[in-house]
Write an enzyme that holds these catalytic residues in place. Structure first.
Site, short mmCIF file in Angstrom:
data_model
loop_
_atom_site.label_atom_id
_atom_site.label_comp_id
_atom_site.label_asym_id
_atom_site.label_seq_id
_atom_site.Cartn_x
_atom_site.Cartn_y
_atom_site.Cartn_z
N GLU A 36 -9.46 6.45 -27.27
CA GLU A 36 -8.35 5.49 -27.39
C GLU A 36 -7.10 6.25 -27.84
OE1 GLU A 36 -7.38 2.18 -26.90
OE2 GLU A 36 -5.54 2.84 -27.90
N ARG A 118 -6.43 -13.05 -30.94
CA ARG A 118 -6.96 -11.78 -30.40
C ARG A 118 -7.42 -10.82 -31.50
NH1 ARG A 118 -4.98 -10.16 -25.00
NH2 ARG A 118 -4.13 -12.04 -24.10
N ARG A 199 6.22 -15.72 -26.83
CA ARG A 199 4.96 -16.11 -27.46
C ARG A 199 5.19 -16.32 -28.95
NH1 ARG A 199 0.85 -11.59 -25.03
NH2 ARG A 199 -0.80 -13.12 -25.18
N ASP A 314 -7.85 -4.61 -16.86
CA ASP A 314 -6.48 -4.60 -16.34
C ASP A 314 -6.17 -3.32 -15.57
OD1 ASP A 314 -6.03 -7.09 -17.41
OD2 ASP A 314 -4.21 -6.53 -18.51
N ALA A 327 -8.65 -11.60 -19.25
CA ALA A 327 -9.57 -10.97 -20.22
C ALA A 327 -11.02 -11.34 -19.88
CB ALA A 327 -9.22 -11.41 -21.64
P1 FAD Z 1 -5.49 -3.53 -22.62
O1 FAD Z 1 -5.65 -4.65 -23.57
O2 FAD Z 1 -4.13 -3.20 -22.13
O3 FAD Z 1 -6.14 -2.25 -23.32
C1 FAD Z 1 -5.94 -0.96 -22.82
C2 FAD Z 1 -6.27 0.04 -23.93
O4 FAD Z 1 -6.18 1.34 -23.40
C3 FAD Z 1 -5.29 -0.03 -25.09
O5 FAD Z 1 -6.00 0.00 -26.30
C4 FAD Z 1 -4.43 1.22 -24.90
O6 FAD Z 1 -3.93 1.73 -26.11
C5 FAD Z 1 -5.42 2.17 -24.25
N1 FAD Z 1 -4.79 3.19 -23.39
C6 FAD Z 1 -3.81 3.00 -22.47
N2 FAD Z 1 -3.52 4.15 -21.83
C7 FAD Z 1 -4.34 5.11 -22.37
C8 FAD Z 1 -4.52 6.49 -22.12
N3 FAD Z 1 -3.80 7.16 -21.19
N4 FAD Z 1 -5.45 7.16 -22.86
C9 FAD Z 1 -6.20 6.52 -23.81
N5 FAD Z 1 -6.07 5.19 -24.09
C10 FAD Z 1 -5.15 4.50 -23.36
N6 FAD Z 1 -6.59 -13.41 -20.36
C11 FAD Z 1 -7.51 -14.40 -20.58
O7 FAD Z 1 -8.69 -14.26 -20.18
N7 FAD Z 1 -7.15 -15.54 -21.23
C12 FAD Z 1 -5.88 -15.76 -21.69
O8 FAD Z 1 -5.60 -16.80 -22.30
C13 FAD Z 1 -4.89 -14.75 -21.45
N8 FAD Z 1 -3.61 -14.91 -21.85
C14 FAD Z 1 -2.69 -13.95 -21.59
C15 FAD Z 1 -1.35 -14.17 -21.95
C16 FAD Z 1 -0.37 -13.21 -21.67
C17 FAD Z 1 1.07 -13.49 -22.00
C18 FAD Z 1 -0.76 -11.98 -21.05
C19 FAD Z 1 0.26 -10.91 -20.75
C20 FAD Z 1 -2.09 -11.75 -20.68
C21 FAD Z 1 -3.05 -12.74 -20.93
N9 FAD Z 1 -4.39 -12.56 -20.56
C22 FAD Z 1 -5.30 -13.55 -20.77
C23 FAD Z 1 -4.84 -11.31 -19.90
C24 FAD Z 1 -5.52 -10.39 -20.92
O9 FAD Z 1 -4.69 -10.27 -22.05
C25 FAD Z 1 -5.78 -9.01 -20.33
O10 FAD Z 1 -6.44 -9.16 -19.08
C26 FAD Z 1 -6.67 -8.15 -21.24
O11 FAD Z 1 -6.21 -8.16 -22.57
C27 FAD Z 1 -6.69 -6.72 -20.72
O12 FAD Z 1 -7.56 -5.95 -21.49
P2 FAD Z 1 -7.79 -4.41 -21.12
O13 FAD Z 1 -8.75 -3.90 -22.13
O14 FAD Z 1 -8.12 -4.25 -19.69
O15 FAD Z 1 -6.37 -3.73 -21.30
#
Ligand code: FAD
Length: 431
Positions: A36, A118, A199, A314, A327
């Site tokens: 991370e 969250r 938000r 994502d 999510a």
């Molecule tokens: P992220 O949460 O972006 O995590 C990525 C991680 O990777 C981070 O910890 C970051 O620091 C790390 N990282 C990045 N680049 C690197 C690198 N090069 N090297 C090492 N580490 C790195 N979804 C729902 O299901 N329900 C909801 O109600 C909902 N509401 C939302 C509201 C808003 C306004 C938004 C914008 C999104 C919402 N979502 C919702 C979508 C949801 O938030 C995301 O799909 C989810 O949080 C993505 O998780 P992730 O782990 O894929 O990515």
């Protein structure tokens, strides 16, 4: 004792996708290390809601993830709204003399609304993964291969680490996706959806005074022209989570920074035509607000894997949030990857490409459909979807149809089907 698996997995990124996957793999005795970029795990102080498919996927990943969710989850406060996902309200209406803001229509599902904070969910989930398997402060820069078929991760701090396979859970701006599709490919970068969102969190007591108990204590969507607001209770009903979306024809100023600071006055100006009760609610927000640009992977990745490198969450299919399912789909990915990697026929690094090819085949179309459908449904909420406009009957039908595709799925069956496909692939009967 010899390890169950003769390979190790590196997960890059410790958000919802990376952490749920790490927990699921570790609990299946699959050697895993999580890298991370941040100095610690962290989530933003905002709400997130999960639909029934996500809750099923949590259980497949690890019972403890589901229990963490139950510990922090807040549902609609009224027993009569137990199965309600959102009540939809005409944003221009006002409370009647007996303090009620009328419902235009209601969308329900088998679990109703499941909102949570969250950061609280993350605090519970991290307890399920051993600290010694996490490397913080490791920002992945690029990936190479050594002469022995091991993948080498190069980090910003000049260090390197070797692994047999990499699963990029590194979010919407994923480096791992760039490594797979090439930095010049259009899907290497996210696309602005021309929507942004404010938000905020509001004390429940104050929210009830503004819009009435029925609206504040239960999930509600306020539909307006080119903008909409959603609210649901979090923090066991003590707090109201609010997200106010706005459509714009202007470009986002800086694609590197997906948030900017905003002012409450700006928000109030943009929503000034909304009904008096909603305006009262908005005035309860902090004077300083964060504005979130809504980007997605509107240009879909042609693949979720290359060799022994793949993407999840994502990183693979970032979506706008209008279905409230991004999510949840991250957790679906984690469930499938964990089940495939745990299959007894997957023993060494030689089977890993087949695992990722199966995951790509089984997950990509559903996940990319969500990205497209989420844009469409966001426009429906804002009375601007072509052929739908402000016809509430049509909007309701669109939401029901699409939410059904998201929620009415059996995740265990989805994983079992993928395992069958994997076995065919491993026995050479599938390309
Ligand atoms: P992220 O949460 O972006 O995590 C990525 C991680 O990777 C981070 O910890 C970051 O620091 C790390 N990282 C990045 N680049 C690197 C690198 N090069 N090297 C090492 N580490 C790195 N979804 C729902 O299901 N329900 C909801 O109600 C909902 N509401 C939302 C509201 C808003 C306004 C938004 C914008 C999104 C919402 N979502 C919702 C979508 C949801 O938030 C995301 O799909 C989810 O949080 C993505 O998780 P992730 O782990 O894929 O990515």
């Amino acid at each position: 004792m010899s390890p169950v698996k003769d390979f190790d997995i590196a997960i890059v990124g410790g958000g919802i996708a990376g952490l749920t996957l790490a927990i699921a793999l570790n609990s299946r005795s699959i050697p895993v290390t999580l890298y991370e970029q941040a100095a610690s795990f962290g989530e933003i102080g905002a709400g997130v809601s999960f639909s029934p498919n996500a809750v099923q996927a949590m259980k497949v990943c690890h019972q403890g993830i589901y229990e963490a969710f139950e510990t922090v989850c807040t549902r609609n406060l009224w027993p009569s709204k137990e199965k309600v996902w959102f009540d939809y309200v005409d944003a221009y209406s006002d409370v009647t003399s007996d303090g009620v803001l009328a419902t235009a229509f209601t969308i329900s599902n088998s679990l109703g609304q499941n909102g949570l904070h969250r950061a609280h969910f993350l605090d519970e989930a991290v307890k399920l993964f051993p600290k010694q398997l996490v490397r913080f402060g490791k920002r992945l820069q690029n990936i190479t291969e050594d002469g022995n078929g091991r993948l080498v991760m190069h980090f910003d701090d000049g260090t390197v680490a070797e692994t047999d396979a990499i699963i990029g859970c590194d979010g919407i701006k994923s480096r791992v996706r760039q490594a797979i599709v090439g930095p010049g490919h259009p899907s290497a970068r996210p696309v602005y959806t021309h929507k942004y969102a404010y938000r905020g969190l509001i004390p429940m007591e104050d929210a009830c005074a503004a819009v009435g108990e029925e609206r504040a204590q239960n999930a509600c969507m306020y539909m307006g022209h080119d903008k909409h607001i959603l609210t649901f209770p979090v923090n066991h009903g003590k707090t109201l989570n609010l997200v106010a979306f706005r459509t714009t024809s202007e470009d986002w100023p800086d694609a590197q920074r997906l948030t900017r600071s905003g002012e409450l006055d700006e928000l109030l100006h943009e929503f000034e035509d909304y009904g008096p009760a909603v305006i009262k609610l908005l005035k309860l927000l902090d004077p300083k607000l964060n504005v979130w640009a809504i980007f997605d992977l509107g240009y879909p990745a042609p693949t979720f894997y290359k060799g022994r490198i793949c993407i999840s969450g994502d990183a693979a299919h970032a979506t706008s949030p209008h279905h409230g399912a991004g999510a949840g789909f991250c957790i679906e990915d984690s469930a499938m990857l964990a089940e495939l990697l745990a299959d007894e026929q997957v023993k060494s690094r030689h089977e890993l490409e087949a695992v990722f090819a199966t995951y790509d085949a089984e997950r990509r179309s559903r996940a990319q459909w969500l990205v497209e459908s989420s844009r469409w449904i966001g426009d429906c909420y804002e009375l601007r979807a072509e052929g739908i406009g402000n016809d509430f009957t049509k909007i309701e039908a669109e939401i029901k149809k699409r939410n059904g595709i998201i929620a009415d799925i059996n995740i265990e069956e989805m994983c079992a089907r993928a395992k069958d496909e994997l076995r065919k692939r491993l026995s050479g009967s599938c390309e």
